[in-house]
Design a protein around this motif. Structure first.
Motif, PDB file in Angstrom:
ATOM      1  N   TYR A 190       0.831  -1.211   0.000  1.00 55.28           N
ATOM      2  CA  TYR A 190       0.000   0.000   0.000  1.00 55.28           C
ATOM      3  C   TYR A 190       0.864   1.258   0.000  1.00 55.28           C
ATOM      4  N   PRO A 191       0.495   2.258  -0.804  1.00 50.86           N
ATOM      5  CA  PRO A 191       1.248   3.517  -0.814  1.00 50.86           C
ATOM      6  C   PRO A 191       0.968   4.338   0.434  1.00 50.86           C
ATOM      7  N   ARG A 192       1.840   5.286   0.674  1.00 50.13           N
ATOM      8  CA  ARG A 192       1.784   6.131   1.865  1.00 50.13           C
ATOM      9  C   ARG A 192       0.535   7.025   1.851  1.00 50.13           C
ATOM     10  N   ILE A 193      -0.148   7.092   3.002  1.00 44.43           N
ATOM     11  CA  ILE A 193      -1.319   7.964   3.159  1.00 44.43           C
ATOM     12  C   ILE A 193      -0.931   9.255   3.869  1.00 44.43           C
ATOM     13  N   ALA A 194      -0.220   9.144   4.977  1.00 41.20           N
ATOM     14  CA  ALA A 194       0.168  10.306   5.784  1.00 41.20           C
ATOM     15  C   ALA A 194       1.615  10.687   5.506  1.00 41.20           C
ATOM     16  N   PRO A 195       1.962  11.960   5.676  1.00 43.80           N
ATOM     17  CA  PRO A 195       3.341  12.402   5.439  1.00 43.80           C
ATOM     18  C   PRO A 195       4.277  11.939   6.548  1.00 43.80           C
ATOM     19  N   GLU A 196       5.561  11.938   6.254  1.00 39.71           N
ATOM     20  CA  GLU A 196       6.560  11.616   7.281  1.00 39.71           C
ATOM     21  C   GLU A 196       6.569  12.687   8.364  1.00 39.71           C
ATOM     22  N   ASN A 197       6.433  13.931   7.943  1.00 40.76           N
ATOM     23  CA  ASN A 197       6.466  15.071   8.860  1.00 40.76           C
ATOM     24  C   ASN A 197       5.370  16.054   8.481  1.00 40.76           C
ATOM     25  N   GLY A 198       4.896  16.795   9.489  1.00 42.92           N
ATOM     26  CA  GLY A 198       3.882  17.799   9.222  1.00 42.92           C
ATOM     27  C   GLY A 198       2.474  17.238   9.265  1.00 42.92           C
ATOM     28  N   ASP A 210      -1.605  11.281  16.004  1.00 44.90           N
ATOM     29  CA  ASP A 210      -2.019  10.037  15.362  1.00 44.90           C
ATOM     30  C   ASP A 210      -1.385   9.847  13.986  1.00 44.90           C
ATOM     31  N   TYR A 211      -0.763  10.910  13.442  1.00 44.65           N
ATOM     32  CA  TYR A 211      -0.096  10.766  12.142  1.00 44.65           C
ATOM     33  C   TYR A 211       1.015   9.733  12.222  1.00 44.65           C
ATOM     34  N   ALA A 212       1.836   9.831  13.259  1.00 45.15           N
ATOM     35  CA  ALA A 212       2.938   8.876  13.428  1.00 45.15           C
ATOM     36  C   ALA A 212       2.397   7.465  13.629  1.00 45.15           C
ATOM     37  N   TRP A 213       1.298   7.360  14.365  1.00 39.82           N
ATOM     38  CA  TRP A 213       0.703   6.040  14.583  1.00 39.82           C
ATOM     39  C   TRP A 213       0.145   5.479  13.274  1.00 39.82           C
ATOM     40  N   LEU A 214      -0.507   6.334  12.472  1.00 39.43           N
ATOM     41  CA  LEU A 214      -1.039   5.885  11.185  1.00 39.43           C
ATOM     42  C   LEU A 214       0.091   5.376  10.294  1.00 39.43           C
ATOM     43  N   ASN A 215       1.211   6.091  10.299  1.00 33.42           N
ATOM     44  CA  ASN A 215       2.359   5.635   9.514  1.00 33.42           C
ATOM     45  C   ASN A 215       2.873   4.285  10.011  1.00 33.42           C
ATOM     46  N   ARG A 216       2.873   4.113  11.330  1.00 39.52           N
ATOM     47  CA  ARG A 216       3.339   2.853  11.895  1.00 39.52           C
ATOM     48  C   ARG A 216       2.393   1.718  11.537  1.00 39.52           C
ATOM     49  N   VAL A 217       1.095   1.984  11.590  1.00 36.06           N
ATOM     50  CA  VAL A 217       0.111   0.963  11.215  1.00 36.06           C
ATOM     51  C   VAL A 217       0.318   0.533   9.768  1.00 36.06           C
TER      52      VAL A 217
END
Length: 289
Positions: A190-198, A210-217
């Motif tokens: 799956y491609p990235r949904i949320a940015p690494e930063n910001g 929750d952005y960091a958590w979404l990336n981890r999920v």
């Protein structure tokens, strides 16, 4: 006169060889089957197919782009929005009174290329996140209320679900190899949904934490899919890394993923745009070539 005949013969032979090479290239993939969920089918990405309409299957999704680029002999796309691993062997009821047949039924003994994009809908992982997280942002805009919501007695229930998805994908891959033993099987992440930063709450309305958590999920899900591919004698294509900078928050038309707003003329909410499908197709083609 003899020279003329020799030149004509050479020219004819060159045309024949060129035609033969082109035919061989076109026939390199005899039968390509695309399996998967909405991140494969492309709901609302124009132009939508009607077979059935409820699958949200686009003529510009990444399998269609790949098939056209490879000049495959035959192409069968049975991907369908909402599909999970159970719909590989069971029919799927879709909106507008439609039914998508078990996706593995599209496989043949002579199928020589299969792409599979599946896993995000199992145990309701993707649906739970997009239906729950935006509504929790107001309670703690800078916190991580969604991560807390899905954590019970210190256990991340989403992470637990992802662990259980891996064997399901392995079972699907085993069934694919059984039905099409000569096929090259490629599992697409799956491609990235949320940015690494910001953050971009106007587009991706998750709480900041929750952005960091979404990336981890998403990273954990892709890792589980990659591991399943390795154990299931299939190739894995990473689209998470290559989609860096093309997340839902990306500006200037560089986003591969649509944000929270449903757009029936472009893409479903939180789903790939046409640019995203083209981007994923390029990554898949690079792996295939």
């Amino acid at each position: 006169m003899r020279t003329t005949r020799l030149l004509a013969a050479a020219f004819s032979a060159a045309i024949l060889l060129t035609g033969t090479a082109a035919a061989a290239s076109a026939a390199e993939v005899h039968h390509y089957v695309a399996l998967g969920d909405s991140y494969t089918s492309g709901p609302f990405v124009p132009v939508q197919r009607l077979d059935p309409l409820g699958c949200g299957r686009s003529t510009a999704n990444y399998p269609s782009v790949v098939a056209a680029a490879l000049h495959v002999g035959a192409f069968t796309d049975v991907s369908c929005a909402g599909a999970d691993t159970t719909n590989m062997t069971r029919p799927q009821q879709v909106p507008f009174n439609g039914t998508n047949a078990p996706q593995l039924d599209a496989l043949r003994i002579d199928t020589d290329l299969v792409t599979l994009g599946i896993g995000g809908n199992d145990y309701g992982v993707f649906g739970s996140l997009v239906s729950t997280c935006p509504g929790l942002r107001a309670s703690a805009p800078t916190g991580n209320p969604c991560e807390e919501h899905f954590t019970t007695n210190g256990v991340d229930t989403v992470a637990t679900a992802i662990t259980a998805i891996r064997p399901r994908i392995e079972a699907v891959l085993a069934a694919i190899h059984q039905r099409s033993p000569g096929a090259r099987v490629v599992v697409v992440g799956y491609p990235r949904i949320a940015p690494e930063n910001g953050y971009c709450p106007d587009v991706l309305p998750f709480a900041d934490g929750d952005y960091a958590w979404l990336n981890r999920v998403e990273s954990d899900l892709n890792e589980a899919i990659e591991d399943a591919a390795a154990d299931g004698a299939a190739e894995y294509v990473d689209t998470y890394g290559p989609s860096r900078g093309h997340d839902a928050c990306a500006r200037g038309g560089s986003a591969w993923i649509n944000g929270k707003d449903q757009n029936i003329f472009a893409a479903a909410a939180y789903h790939p745009l046409k640019a995203g499908m083209a981007g994923v197709a390029a990554v898949v083609l690079k792996a295939l070539r």
